[in-house]
Design an enzyme around this catalytic site. Structure first.
Site, PDB file in Angstrom:
ATOM      1  N   VAL A 103      -3.976   2.343   0.682  1.00  0.00           N
ATOM      2  CA  VAL A 103      -4.580   1.895  -0.578  1.00  0.00           C
ATOM      3  C   VAL A 103      -3.498   1.177  -1.387  1.00  0.00           C
ATOM      4  O   VAL A 103      -2.343   1.608  -1.412  1.00  0.00           O
ATOM      5  CB  VAL A 103      -5.141   3.101  -1.370  1.00  0.00           C
ATOM      6  CG1 VAL A 103      -5.621   2.690  -2.756  1.00  0.00           C
ATOM      7  CG2 VAL A 103      -6.253   3.781  -0.591  1.00  0.00           C
ATOM      8  N   THR A 142       0.809  -1.220   0.000  1.00  0.00           N
ATOM      9  CA  THR A 142       0.000   0.000   0.000  1.00  0.00           C
ATOM     10  C   THR A 142       0.837   1.263   0.000  1.00  0.00           C
ATOM     11  O   THR A 142       2.034   1.254   0.314  1.00  0.00           O
ATOM     12  CB  THR A 142      -0.930   0.028   1.233  1.00  0.00           C
ATOM     13  OG1 THR A 142      -0.138   0.112   2.418  1.00  0.00           O
ATOM     14  CG2 THR A 142      -1.822  -1.201   1.283  1.00  0.00           C
ATOM     15  N   ASP A 143       0.153   2.355  -0.314  1.00  0.00           N
ATOM     16  CA  ASP A 143       0.760   3.675  -0.194  1.00  0.00           C
ATOM     17  C   ASP A 143       0.518   4.180   1.229  1.00  0.00           C
ATOM     18  O   ASP A 143      -0.024   3.459   2.071  1.00  0.00           O
ATOM     19  CB  ASP A 143       0.208   4.630  -1.257  1.00  0.00           C
ATOM     20  CG  ASP A 143      -1.294   4.873  -1.146  1.00  0.00           C
ATOM     21  OD1 ASP A 143      -1.881   4.580  -0.077  1.00  0.00           O
ATOM     22  OD2 ASP A 143      -1.886   5.351  -2.130  1.00  0.00           O
ATOM     23  N   ALA A 144       0.868   5.415   1.504  1.00  0.00           N
ATOM     24  CA  ALA A 144       0.737   5.968   2.857  1.00  0.00           C
ATOM     25  C   ALA A 144      -0.709   6.030   3.334  1.00  0.00           C
ATOM     26  O   ALA A 144      -0.966   6.055   4.534  1.00  0.00           O
ATOM     27  CB  ALA A 144       1.370   7.356   2.914  1.00  0.00           C
ATOM     28  N   GLY A 145      -1.653   5.997   2.402  1.00  0.00           N
ATOM     29  CA  GLY A 145      -3.067   6.052   2.765  1.00  0.00           C
ATOM     30  C   GLY A 145      -3.704   4.689   2.971  1.00  0.00           C
ATOM     31  O   GLY A 145      -4.898   4.589   3.216  1.00  0.00           O
TER      32      GLY A 145
END
Length: 140
Positions: A22, A17-20
Site C-alpha cells: 500500500v 509502498t509499505d510492506a503490505g
C-alpha cells in the site's frame, strides 16, 4: 497553456509502498509535488526558470490532505493540480489523486513565494502574478 483539468500520470512502484504493498502516506506528498511542478512547467515556468529569471522559489507552507482510499503497488494514478487562488506572496492549489474514476485523495496546498537566495518571503513579481491570477479556478 494547459486546460483547467491538468493531471500528471504516475505509477506506484515498490519503493512507494509499505510492506503490505500500500502506498506509504508520505509518498503521496511526492506525487502531489510532481504534479504542481509539471503544472508550473506547462504554464511556461519551470523551477529553474523561476529561480534564474525571477530569483523566486515556491515552498510548501501548509497542506490539508484527505486520504479516502489506498493506492497499491502497480496502480496507474492521475494526479491533478489546479490553481485555486493566487495571492501577492503565496498561492493555493487544489489537488486530487485518482485511480481511474476512483478518488483516492484530495489536497489543498498553500505555497509561499520566497527569494531564491535568502529564502525569505517576497511578493510574486507583477508579470508572473498577473499570469497566475488569470489561471485561478476558485473552489465551487
Amino acid at each position: 497553456m494547459v486546460d483547467a483539468a491538468f493531471s500528471w500520470p504516475t505509477r506506484v512502484y515498490w519503493e512507494d509502498t509499505d510492506a503490505g504493498g500500500v502506498v506509504y502516506h508520505a509518498q503521496y506528498l511526492a506525487f502531489l509535488e510532481r504534479a504542481r511542478t509539471e503544472w508550473m512547467r506547462a504554464q511556461g515556468y519551470g523551477q529553474e526558470l523561476l529561480r534564474r529569471e525571477y530569483d523566486l522559489v515556491f515552498a510548501v507552507r501548509a497542506m490539508q490532505l484527505d486520504f479516502l482510499k489506498p493506492a497499491r503497488l502497480d496502480d496507474a494514478l492521475e494526479v491533478s493540480a489546479g490553481l485555486q487562488e493566487c495571492r501577492r506572496a503565496s498561492a493555493i492549489f487544489a489537488q486530487a489523486i485518482h485511480r481511474g474514476s476512483e478518488l483516492l485523495l484530495t489536497a489543498q496546498v498553500r505555497v509561499a513565494a520566497l527569494d531564491a537566495g535568502a529564502f525569505r518571503p517576497r511578493a510574486i513579481p507583477p508579470p508572473l502574478f498577473d499570469q497566475l491570477k488569470a489561471l485561478e479556478q476558485p473552489a465551487s
